[in-house]
Design a protein around this motif. Structure first.
Motif, PDB file in Angstrom:
ATOM      1  N   GLY A 486       0.828  -1.199   0.000  1.00 36.88           N
ATOM      2  CA  GLY A 486       0.000   0.000   0.000  1.00 36.88           C
ATOM      3  C   GLY A 486       0.858   1.242   0.000  1.00 36.88           C
ATOM      4  N   LYS A 487       0.217   2.363  -0.298  1.00 34.97           N
ATOM      5  CA  LYS A 487       0.934   3.636  -0.350  1.00 34.97           C
ATOM      6  C   LYS A 487       0.038   4.713   0.229  1.00 34.97           C
ATOM      7  CE  LYS A 487       3.348   6.747  -3.568  1.00 34.97           C
ATOM      8  NZ  LYS A 487       4.632   6.745  -2.867  1.00 34.97           N
ATOM      9  N   GLY A 488       0.602   5.545   1.101  1.00 38.60           N
ATOM     10  CA  GLY A 488      -0.167   6.619   1.702  1.00 38.60           C
ATOM     11  C   GLY A 488       0.660   7.874   1.834  1.00 38.60           C
ATOM     12  N   ALA A 489       0.132   8.843   2.581  1.00 37.01           N
ATOM     13  CA  ALA A 489       0.810  10.130   2.727  1.00 37.01           C
ATOM     14  C   ALA A 489       2.148   9.986   3.425  1.00 37.01           C
ATOM     15  CB  ALA A 489      -0.084  11.084   3.512  1.00 37.01           C
ATOM     16  N   SER A 490       2.254   9.003   4.351  1.00 36.91           N
ATOM     17  CA  SER A 490       3.495   8.887   5.119  1.00 36.91           C
ATOM     18  C   SER A 490       4.545   8.042   4.417  1.00 36.91           C
ATOM     19  CB  SER A 490       3.198   8.292   6.497  1.00 36.91           C
ATOM     20  OG  SER A 490       2.557   7.040   6.376  1.00 36.91           O
ATOM     21  N   GLY A 491       4.147   7.268   3.422  1.00 34.67           N
ATOM     22  CA  GLY A 491       5.139   6.471   2.716  1.00 34.67           C
ATOM     23  C   GLY A 491       4.536   5.241   2.069  1.00 34.67           C
ATOM     24  N   THR A 492       5.425   4.374   1.555  1.00 34.76           N
ATOM     25  CA  THR A 492       5.016   3.149   0.866  1.00 34.76           C
ATOM     26  C   THR A 492       5.315   1.953   1.755  1.00 34.76           C
ATOM     27  OG1 THR A 492       5.549   4.199  -1.239  1.00 34.76           O
ATOM     28  CG2 THR A 492       5.263   1.818  -1.257  1.00 34.76           C
ATOM     29  N   VAL A 493       4.389   0.965   1.742  1.00 36.62           N
ATOM     30  CA  VAL A 493       4.538  -0.223   2.575  1.00 36.62           C
ATOM     31  C   VAL A 493       4.813  -1.431   1.680  1.00 36.62           C
ATOM     32  CG1 VAL A 493       3.455  -1.690   4.322  1.00 36.62           C
ATOM     33  CG2 VAL A 493       2.925   0.755   4.249  1.00 36.62           C
ATOM     34  N   PHE A 494       5.833  -2.221   2.083  1.00 40.37           N
ATOM     35  CA  PHE A 494       6.232  -3.407   1.327  1.00 40.37           C
ATOM     36  C   PHE A 494       6.118  -4.639   2.216  1.00 40.37           C
ATOM     37  CE2 PHE A 494       8.600   0.297  -0.072  1.00 40.37           C
ATOM     38  CZ  PHE A 494       8.456   0.285  -1.440  1.00 40.37           C
ATOM     39  N   ILE A 497      10.036 -10.747   4.462  1.00 40.19           N
ATOM     40  CA  ILE A 497      10.202 -11.957   5.262  1.00 40.19           C
ATOM     41  C   ILE A 497      11.544 -11.847   5.984  1.00 40.19           C
ATOM     42  CG2 ILE A 497      10.380 -14.472   5.270  1.00 40.19           C
ATOM     43  CD1 ILE A 497       7.664 -13.579   4.404  1.00 40.19           C
ATOM     44  N   LEU A 498      11.529 -11.870   7.325  1.00 39.36           N
ATOM     45  CA  LEU A 498      12.783 -11.813   8.074  1.00 39.36           C
ATOM     46  C   LEU A 498      13.566 -13.098   7.832  1.00 39.36           C
ATOM     47  CD1 LEU A 498      11.627 -10.221  11.454  1.00 39.36           C
ATOM     48  CD2 LEU A 498      12.643  -9.098   9.469  1.00 39.36           C
ATOM     49  N   SER A 499      14.833 -12.953   7.565  1.00 41.33           N
ATOM     50  CA  SER A 499      15.646 -14.067   7.068  1.00 41.33           C
ATOM     51  C   SER A 499      15.735 -15.236   8.039  1.00 41.33           C
ATOM     52  CB  SER A 499      17.063 -13.572   6.731  1.00 41.33           C
ATOM     53  OG  SER A 499      17.642 -12.971   7.890  1.00 41.33           O
ATOM     54  N   ASN A 500      15.957 -14.969   9.336  1.00 42.84           N
ATOM     55  CA  ASN A 500      16.168 -16.067  10.284  1.00 42.84           C
ATOM     56  C   ASN A 500      14.858 -16.695  10.752  1.00 42.84           C
ATOM     57  OD1 ASN A 500      18.909 -15.753  10.101  1.00 42.84           O
ATOM     58  ND2 ASN A 500      19.070 -14.466  11.931  1.00 42.84           N
ATOM     59  N   SER A 501      13.879 -15.851  11.132  1.00 38.10           N
ATOM     60  CA  SER A 501      12.633 -16.369  11.697  1.00 38.10           C
ATOM     61  C   SER A 501      11.613 -16.743  10.637  1.00 38.10           C
ATOM     62  CB  SER A 501      12.012 -15.330  12.626  1.00 38.10           C
ATOM     63  OG  SER A 501      11.603 -14.197  11.866  1.00 38.10           O
ATOM     64  N   LYS A 502      11.828 -16.309   9.386  1.00 39.64           N
ATOM     65  CA  LYS A 502      10.874 -16.514   8.293  1.00 39.64           C
ATOM     66  C   LYS A 502       9.518 -15.873   8.598  1.00 39.64           C
ATOM     67  CE  LYS A 502      14.004 -18.890   6.247  1.00 39.64           C
ATOM     68  NZ  LYS A 502      14.768 -18.234   5.134  1.00 39.64           N
ATOM     69  N   ARG A 503       9.532 -14.878   9.485  1.00 40.78           N
ATOM     70  CA  ARG A 503       8.294 -14.197   9.870  1.00 40.78           C
ATOM     71  C   ARG A 503       7.949 -13.122   8.857  1.00 40.78           C
ATOM     72  NH1 ARG A 503       6.969 -11.317  15.718  1.00 40.78           N
ATOM     73  NH2 ARG A 503       4.901 -10.513  15.138  1.00 40.78           N
ATOM     74  N   ALA A 504       6.675 -13.080   8.445  1.00 40.81           N
ATOM     75  CA  ALA A 504       6.226 -12.043   7.519  1.00 40.81           C
ATOM     76  C   ALA A 504       6.106 -10.711   8.258  1.00 40.81           C
ATOM     77  CB  ALA A 504       4.886 -12.421   6.908  1.00 40.81           C
ATOM     78  N   VAL A 505       6.566  -9.645   7.621  1.00 41.24           N
ATOM     79  CA  VAL A 505       6.505  -8.308   8.210  1.00 41.24           C
ATOM     80  C   VAL A 505       6.041  -7.316   7.161  1.00 41.24           C
ATOM     81  CG1 VAL A 505       8.306  -8.718   9.934  1.00 41.24           C
ATOM     82  CG2 VAL A 505       8.941  -7.884   7.656  1.00 41.24           C
ATOM     83  N   ALA A 506       5.661  -6.136   7.619  1.00 42.98           N
ATOM     84  CA  ALA A 506       5.335  -5.023   6.728  1.00 42.98           C
ATOM     85  C   ALA A 506       6.377  -3.939   6.954  1.00 42.98           C
ATOM     86  CB  ALA A 506       3.941  -4.490   7.012  1.00 42.98           C
ATOM     87  N   VAL A 507       7.037  -3.526   5.895  1.00 39.16           N
ATOM     88  CA  VAL A 507       8.110  -2.532   5.991  1.00 39.16           C
ATOM     89  C   VAL A 507       7.621  -1.232   5.368  1.00 39.16           C
ATOM     90  CG1 VAL A 507      10.478  -1.957   5.368  1.00 39.16           C
ATOM     91  CG2 VAL A 507       9.860  -4.339   5.872  1.00 39.16           C
ATOM     92  N   LYS A 508       7.578  -0.188   6.175  1.00 40.58           N
ATOM     93  CA  LYS A 508       7.136   1.124   5.679  1.00 40.58           C
ATOM     94  C   LYS A 508       8.355   2.007   5.460  1.00 40.58           C
ATOM     95  CE  LYS A 508       3.451   3.384   6.465  1.00 40.58           C
ATOM     96  NZ  LYS A 508       2.303   4.218   6.892  1.00 40.58           N
ATOM     97  N   ARG A 509       8.500   2.514   4.243  1.00 44.51           N
ATOM     98  CA  ARG A 509       9.580   3.450   3.923  1.00 44.51           C
ATOM     99  C   ARG A 509       9.017   4.858   4.004  1.00 44.51           C
ATOM    100  NH1 ARG A 509      12.488   2.123  -1.425  1.00 44.51           N
ATOM    101  NH2 ARG A 509      10.524   2.865  -2.340  1.00 44.51           N
ATOM    102  N   LEU A 510       9.499   5.630   5.014  1.00 45.04           N
ATOM    103  CA  LEU A 510       9.068   7.015   5.166  1.00 45.04           C
ATOM    104  C   LEU A 510       9.746   7.832   4.080  1.00 45.04           C
ATOM    105  CD1 LEU A 510       9.335   7.347   9.058  1.00 45.04           C
ATOM    106  CD2 LEU A 510       7.357   6.676   7.681  1.00 45.04           C
ATOM    107  N   GLU A 511       8.963   8.437   3.223  1.00 42.87           N
ATOM    108  CA  GLU A 511       9.533   9.039   2.017  1.00 42.87           C
ATOM    109  C   GLU A 511       9.990  10.470   2.219  1.00 42.87           C
ATOM    110  OE1 GLU A 511       6.502   8.294  -0.865  1.00 42.87           O
ATOM    111  OE2 GLU A 511       7.006   6.171  -1.000  1.00 42.87           O
ATOM    112  N   THR A 512       9.389  11.204   3.155  1.00 48.74           N
ATOM    113  CA  THR A 512       9.851  12.555   3.488  1.00 48.74           C
ATOM    114  C   THR A 512       9.703  12.732   4.983  1.00 48.74           C
ATOM    115  OG1 THR A 512       9.047  13.386   1.370  1.00 48.74           O
ATOM    116  CG2 THR A 512       9.624  15.022   3.043  1.00 48.74           C
ATOM    117  N   VAL A 513      10.814  12.930   5.681  1.00 46.58           N
ATOM    118  CA  VAL A 513      10.782  13.072   7.129  1.00 46.58           C
ATOM    119  C   VAL A 513      11.379  14.399   7.532  1.00 46.58           C
ATOM    120  CG1 VAL A 513      10.888  10.595   7.551  1.00 46.58           C
ATOM    121  CG2 VAL A 513      13.001  11.888   7.380  1.00 46.58           C
TER     122      VAL A 513
END
Length: 764
Positions: A486-494, A497-513
């Protein structure tokens, strides 16, 4: 000419009254009535009114009622506060012209007359019962001794009797009730509690100034017109009356709820009950004293409901308006805290007032003062009160906070020994468990920290600390930021998968801080990282690598609330929508009042509510407002938030508080109720703006339009709608706190009728 005409009308009325009196049958000396016989009342000439005995509980009372209307409508009662009379009672017009009651060997009770010798009596067609002397002059009349009701041709006078009316206890109990209406010497017609002085702070309604002058009277005519008149002919109309062609009967009654009303009954129409033509107020919580001591009145479905102060219980469960007392005993062993009530007005009776105090300082001052039991806090004034509190009423424009000192209940002495024994046993078991747990925790923590030092287990890291990631780690976890969620005013979310635990995560890149230092960014991460609530999306870690700012959240597998409400082919069931609303409210409440540092979200909307694998709603993107540049967070006309959800204070240069989140939640709650967007041009013109459409349906009692063909319990639907309308009030002070919102949604507190949301803005 106007004064002359008015006086002429008065003279004509008096003449008509005298003429009417002559047409009625005469009751001669020696006549009597008994409830045990068929001769239990005297009728007026037309049979419209009756005077005599009527059933009252296990006995009988003496009064006047409409004889041609069922059920019986009593308009006057003799000795209204005496116990009911016996069945063997006898009412006698004696040789001295007095009307007396005899009950066996008991002393006689004078019902009417006494000052002058009477020779006859009559029940008139006006509803007036009179005693005459030998010259046919009235020596006593019920019109001069009214109870709770006025009939046409009666007057309430400024300097002569009668001056006031008193309400009855109830429709069936005609004893003196809680309220009165008074024709004051200053020319005001005013209402007060029955046992209060004639002071402004006790009054709750008045007629207003009308250039009164001297000898003001309240008049009531055959057309039902209710007006004030003075000797100069100045008139102030309270009710203009009906059409005489309707052939209506009228009465004016100070009802048991403290409001006085004009009623009509049609002689030539199919009405089977009295119709309210006019009332002094539509607010049933207006009368002071409707609720007892330590209670306050609020409206529930337009009806008055009495509620105890926090920490108090009803004096009598059978009389819910009698008042409340503490549910604990005050002594040295009781600890205290405070519960708060907003917008409740009381009779102000402070024994001490402190100025320029914060709410916290006000509470502290009260805790140190044994006599202080309640504090009224307003405009940095701390007004200490002793119990009991009186005349409590929910009042929107009062803006006072009631701080109630609440203590825990005291254990009875006979239970203390048992409690001590049980406590020792429990503590012994607890110490044993703690000892074993301590060993296990130490063992596993040491093992865990060893793994951490060896670059180990991601899952263990997430349980103990907020992890700092490198940009390379997150680039690898997201496969080069390849899958966009998804993409919003605060940034884009991707997705990652964390390499060791294989846990799914959501990574938000803040595009302007905001261009701030590393310390400031890390401080914000610590604040967000310390939030732990089942209805908040959990922050697992962050990246502060050069100019890169990324946040790592738990992955929410079922998308956003916007997807559920607006994109799904089948909308969620009503029960599911209620559960979502309550969960979101609890999450926001945590941010506002329960986490270590208060957080104002500033962008509550369905897109920022995410659903986990169990379809539990969680609030996302909280704590980000301080990190974003103004041109990123102000997505609509220079205002933070999202169009359609932003609170009016953003546009008005008012201080932004947690109430801005309450407004946004209210808009979203209406969307949850209706499963549609707050602004949707595809709807008919009247329905485009959801908030306006919802209030229109609420105000016109057509809430079914909001859920269309869906079967929803009407009371539950109305409760949700009431909460939503309170939340979107333009005036921030009228919006409830999120704590109150949660309680209202859960159905544990009453919800008064909300005003129009835009009433504050339109009045500026």
């Amino acid at each position: 000419m106007a004064p002359i005409f008015c006086l002429f009308l008065v003279l004509i009325t008096e003449f008509s009254l005298a003429t009417a009196q002559q047409r009625n049958s005469i009751i001669s000396l020696g006549s009597s009535l008994s409830p045990a016989s068929s001769n239990s009342f005297w009728s007026s000439g037309s049979g419209q009114f009756a005077f005599g005995f009527y059933p009252n509980g296990d006995g009988f009372s003496i009064g006047i009622w409409y004889a041609t209307i069922a059920p019986k409508t009593v308009i006057w009662t003799a000795k209204r506060d005496d116990p009911p009379f016996h069945r063997d009672s006898k009412l006698l017009l004696g040789d001295d012209g007095r009307l007396v009651l005899r009950q066996g060997e008991d002393p006689e009770i004078t019902i009417a007359g006494g000052n002058q010798t009477g020779s006859s009596a009559s029940m008139l067609d006006t509803g007036n019962f009179v005693l005459y002397n030998s010259r046919s002059e009235i020596v006593w009349q019920s019109f001069n001794a009214p109870t709770d009701t006025f009939l046409p041709r009666q007057k309430l006078r400024q300097f002569a009797e009668p001056k006031e009316l008193f309400s009855s206890v109830s429709k069936d109990d005609h004893s003196t009730g809680k309220f009165r209406i008074l024709m004051q010497e200053d020319g005001y017609l005013a209402q007060y509690p029955a046992d209060s002085p004639n002071l402004v702070e006790y009054g709750y309604w008045d007629s207003g100034i009308h250039g009164a002058g001297n000898n003001v009277t309240l008049n009531f005519d055959d057309k039902g017109q209710l007006y004030l008149l003075n000797t100069s002919g100045n008139i102030k109309n309270l009710y203009d009356g009906g059409d005489v062609s309707d052939k209506l009967m009228y009465r004016m009654t100070v009802d048991a709820d403290g409001i006085f009303r004009v009623y009509s009954y049609g002689l030539n129409r199919s009405d089977d009950d009295w119709t309210v033509e006019w009332s002094s107020s539509s607010n049933k919580c207006l009368p002071k004293g409707l609720c007892g001591q330590n209670q306050y009145c609020s409206l529930m479905n337009q009806e008055a409901v009495c509620t105890c102060l926090p920490g108090f219980v009803l004096i009598d469960e059978g009389q819910k308006d009698l008042g409340c007392n503490r549910n604990y005993v005050r002594n040295g062993n009781v600890s205290f805290n405070f519960d708060e009530l907003d917008n409740v007005a009381w009779l102000e009776n402070s024994y001490s007032t402190l100025h320029n105090k914060s709410k916290f300082a006000c509470k502290d001052e009260c805790l140190k003062d044994y006599d202080c039991e309640v504090v009224l806090y307003k405009d940095e004034k701390c007004m200490k009160q002793k119990l009991p509190l009186k005349f409590g009423r929910f009042q929107l424009n009062d803006q006072v906070t009631t701080l109630v000192k609440v203590g825990s209940r005291e254990f009875k002495k006979e239970k203390q020994s048992k409690v001590l024994i049980v406590s020792v046993a429990v503590l012994s078991v607890a110490f044993t468990v703690l000892a074993i747990s301590g060993v296990l925790i130490y063992k596993y923590r040491v093992k865990g920290y060893k793994k951490l030092l060896n670059g180990g287990n991601d899952e263990l890291i997430e349980e103990f600390i907020l992890r700092s990631f490198t940009y390379g780690e997150l680039e690898q976890a997201t496969n080069g930021f390849g899958e966009v969620l998804g993409k919003g005013a605060s940034g884009t979310v991707f997705k990652g998968i964390l390499s060791n635990s294989k846990r799914a995560v959501a990574v938000k890149r803040l595009e302007t801080v905001v261009a701030e230092g590393e310390r400031e960014f890390l401080n914000e991460m610590k604040v967000i990282g310390r939030t732990h609530h089942k209805n908040l999306v959990k922050l697992l870690g962050y990246c502060h690598d050069g100019t890169n700012r990324l946040l790592v959240y738990e992955f929410m597998s079922n998308g956003s609330l916007a997807d559920v409400l607006f994109k799904s082919e089948t909308k969620p069931r009503w029960e599911e929508r209620v559960r979502i609303a309550v969960n979101v409210a609890r999450g926001i409440l945590y941010l506002h009042e329960e986490c270590e540092t208060q957080i104002i979200h500033c962008d509550i909307k369905p897109q920022n509510i995410l659903m986990d694998e169990r379809h539990c709603a969680k609030v996302a993107d909280f704590g980000l407002s301080k990190l974003m540049n103004p041109n990123q967070t102000r997505t609509y006309t220079g205002v933070r938030g999202t169009r359609g959800y932003v609170a009016p204070e953003w546009h008005m240069n008012l201080a932004i508080t947690v109430k801005a989140d309450v407004f946004s939640f209210g808009i979203m709650l209406l969307e949850i109720i209706c499963c549609r967007r707050s602004l949707d041009p595809d709807f008919a013109e009247a329905e485009v703006i959801l908030a306006d459409w919802v209030f229109h349906c609420f105000d016109s009692d057509r809430l079914d339009k909001l859920v269309q063909d869906e079967k929803v319990d009407k009371s539950k639907l109305e409760r949700m709608v009431r909460v939503g309308i309170w939340c979107i009030q333009d005036d921030p002070s009228l919006r409830p706190s999120m704590k109150k919102v949660v309680l209202m949604l859960e159905g544990t507190v009453d919800i008064p009728t909300p005003p129009s949301p835009t009433s504050f803005i339109s009045s500026i």
